[in-house]
Design a protein around this motif. Structure first.
Motif, short mmCIF file in Angstrom:
data_model
loop_
_atom_site.label_atom_id
_atom_site.label_comp_id
_atom_site.label_asym_id
_atom_site.label_seq_id
_atom_site.Cartn_x
_atom_site.Cartn_y
_atom_site.Cartn_z
N GLY A 34 0.84 -1.21 0.00
CA GLY A 34 0.00 0.00 0.00
C GLY A 34 0.88 1.25 0.00
N ALA A 35 2.02 1.16 0.71
CA ALA A 35 2.92 2.32 0.79
C ALA A 35 3.47 2.68 -0.59
CB ALA A 35 4.06 2.02 1.77
N MET A 36 3.62 1.68 -1.45
CA MET A 36 4.14 1.95 -2.80
C MET A 36 3.08 2.72 -3.62
SD MET A 36 5.89 -1.70 -3.62
CE MET A 36 6.80 -2.57 -2.37
N TYR A 37 1.81 2.28 -3.50
CA TYR A 37 0.73 3.01 -4.20
C TYR A 37 0.58 4.41 -3.61
CZ TYR A 37 -0.35 -1.30 -6.60
OH TYR A 37 -0.24 -2.41 -7.39
N ARG A 38 0.78 4.51 -2.31
CA ARG A 38 0.71 5.82 -1.67
C ARG A 38 1.83 6.74 -2.17
NH1 ARG A 38 -2.27 6.17 3.49
NH2 ARG A 38 -3.59 4.34 3.61
N ALA A 39 3.03 6.17 -2.35
CA ALA A 39 4.16 6.99 -2.84
C ALA A 39 3.87 7.49 -4.25
CB ALA A 39 5.45 6.17 -2.81
N MET A 40 3.28 6.63 -5.07
CA MET A 40 2.92 7.05 -6.43
C MET A 40 1.86 8.16 -6.36
SD MET A 40 3.56 6.63 -9.60
CE MET A 40 4.23 5.05 -10.07
N MET A 44 1.89 12.22 -7.64
CA MET A 44 0.88 12.86 -8.48
C MET A 44 0.33 14.12 -7.79
SD MET A 44 1.00 11.08 -11.14
CE MET A 44 1.79 9.50 -11.52
N LEU A 45 0.13 14.04 -6.48
CA LEU A 45 -0.38 15.21 -5.74
C LEU A 45 0.64 16.33 -5.77
CD1 LEU A 45 -1.94 13.41 -2.61
CD2 LEU A 45 -3.21 14.54 -4.43
N ARG A 46 1.91 15.97 -5.56
CA ARG A 46 2.96 17.00 -5.57
C ARG A 46 3.11 17.64 -6.94
NH1 ARG A 46 8.13 14.40 -2.37
NH2 ARG A 46 7.47 14.87 -0.23
N GLU A 47 2.91 16.82 -7.98
CA GLU A 47 3.04 17.34 -9.36
C GLU A 47 1.75 17.99 -9.84
OE1 GLU A 47 5.90 17.01 -11.63
OE2 GLU A 47 6.80 16.78 -9.65
N GLN A 48 0.76 18.01 -8.94
CA GLN A 48 -0.55 18.60 -9.23
C GLN A 48 -1.21 18.00 -10.48
OE1 GLN A 48 0.16 22.83 -9.13
NE2 GLN A 48 0.23 22.81 -6.91
N VAL A 49 -1.07 16.70 -10.61
CA VAL A 49 -1.74 16.01 -11.71
C VAL A 49 -3.18 15.72 -11.26
CG1 VAL A 49 -1.76 13.93 -13.15
CG2 VAL A 49 0.42 14.91 -12.39
N GLY A 94 -4.03 8.42 1.09
CA GLY A 94 -4.69 7.10 1.03
C GLY A 94 -5.81 7.09 -0.01
N LYS A 95 -6.59 8.15 0.00
CA LYS A 95 -7.70 8.26 -0.95
C LYS A 95 -7.17 8.36 -2.38
CE LYS A 95 -12.03 10.18 0.44
NZ LYS A 95 -12.76 11.32 0.92
N ALA A 96 -6.12 9.18 -2.54
CA ALA A 96 -5.53 9.35 -3.89
C ALA A 96 -4.96 8.02 -4.38
CB ALA A 96 -4.45 10.43 -3.84
N ALA A 97 -4.37 7.25 -3.46
CA ALA A 97 -3.80 5.94 -3.85
C ALA A 97 -4.91 5.02 -4.33
CB ALA A 97 -3.08 5.31 -2.66
N SER A 98 -6.06 5.07 -3.66
CA SER A 98 -7.18 4.22 -4.06
C SER A 98 -7.71 4.64 -5.44
CB SER A 98 -8.27 4.31 -2.98
OG SER A 98 -9.44 3.71 -3.41
N VAL A 99 -7.64 5.93 -5.75
CA VAL A 99 -8.13 6.42 -7.05
C VAL A 99 -7.18 6.06 -8.20
CG1 VAL A 99 -8.75 8.50 -8.38
CG2 VAL A 99 -9.45 8.31 -6.00
N ILE A 100 -5.88 6.16 -7.97
CA ILE A 100 -4.95 5.91 -9.09
C ILE A 100 -4.53 4.43 -9.22
CG2 ILE A 100 -4.02 8.28 -9.04
CD1 ILE A 100 -1.38 6.85 -7.98
#
Ligand code: DC
Length: 233
Positions: A34-40, A44-49, A94-100
């Motif tokens: 899960g931490a790997m999906y969270r890092a991804m 994306m959040l940092r890059e404002q995608v 966590g929410k963003a990880a679930s979306v991407i």
């Protein structure tokens, strides 16, 4: 050949707490996927995608170099060389990880990393698709779950202990929404592998679950390696 344990289950079932404790007890590496999906997702959040812009996410995901190393048994997730552990456990990430995470290109990249890690070391890996997709030949598969009421209450207590007051019903609704997304996506949905052991922790303490799962792992390791475990040596 390495002995691998796959633990899957919904958010808040206690997978990481249990897997971490069992790994420590039996001297296995704990791999938190899960931490790997969270890092991804953090990338994306940092890059404002925009999280719903799949094309941009696919384009950007090749620029996120995610690697794992271990420091005193603790998994350190590196994003383009930076240790990002402290940024991963927020609700937003966590929410963003679930979306991407349903995007095939994202999964392909992270699943490859997970398979490589497991091929070289005895480990306990937790996630959503470990027993079904990542490690279909794992020596032991566990599907860890609990009712959404119990999972929401645990999360509520966890936040309260940190002095954060949250609405219990809102936490429960968020958990159910996340379950729905994780279980109904097309790519590697969360489901129990046919050969996984179901452990419902709704009415069990963490210590009870750790003890039961440690025993299953020890039996599995013994059968796999054909040697005595470290406790008996
Ligand atoms: O276990 P977690 O809450 O850290 O996971 C965050 C999200 O990552 C989860 O909602 C779904 C996704 N995930 C996944 O798709 N596959 C995994 N093996 C692990 C997590």
């Amino acid at each position: 050949m390495s002995f691998n344990v796959a633990i899957d289950g919904p958010a808040g079932a206690g997978k990481s707490t249990i897997a971490k404790a069992v790994a420590k007890k039996l001297n296995l590496i704990y791999v938190d996927t899960g931490a790997m999906y969270r890092a991804m997702a953090l990338y994306m959040l940092r890059e404002q995608v925009p999280l719903l812009d799949t094309e941009r996410i696919i384009e950007k995901c090749s620029q996120a170099d995610i690697t794992i190393r271990y420091e005193n048994g603790i998994q350190v997730v590196q994003l383009n060389g930076e240790n990002v552990n402290e940024f991963l456990r927020t609700e937003e990430v966590g929410k963003a990880a679930s979306v991407i995470s349903p995007i095939p290109e994202v999964r392909r990249k992270l699943v490859e990393l997970q398979k490589t890690l497991a091929a070289h070391t005895d480990c306990i890996m937790d996630g959503r698709d470990i027993g079904t997709c990542v490690l279909p030949n794992a020596g032991l598969k566990i599907f860890l779950t609990a009712s959404s009421e119990v999972r929401a209450r645990r999360r509520y207590d966890e936040l309260a202990a940190k002095g954060m007051e949250e609405d219990l019903q809102k936490i429960k609704a968020d958990i159910e929404e996340r379950d729905y997304r994780d279980m109904h996506r097309e790519q590697s949905p969360l489901k129990q592998a046919e050969d996984a052991v179901l452990v419902d922790t709704s009415h069990m303490s963490a210590d009870e679950v750790i003890s039961i799962i440690s025993q299953m792992c020890e039996n599995g390791m013994q059968a796999f390696h054909g040697i005595k475990t470290f406790r008996e040596i």
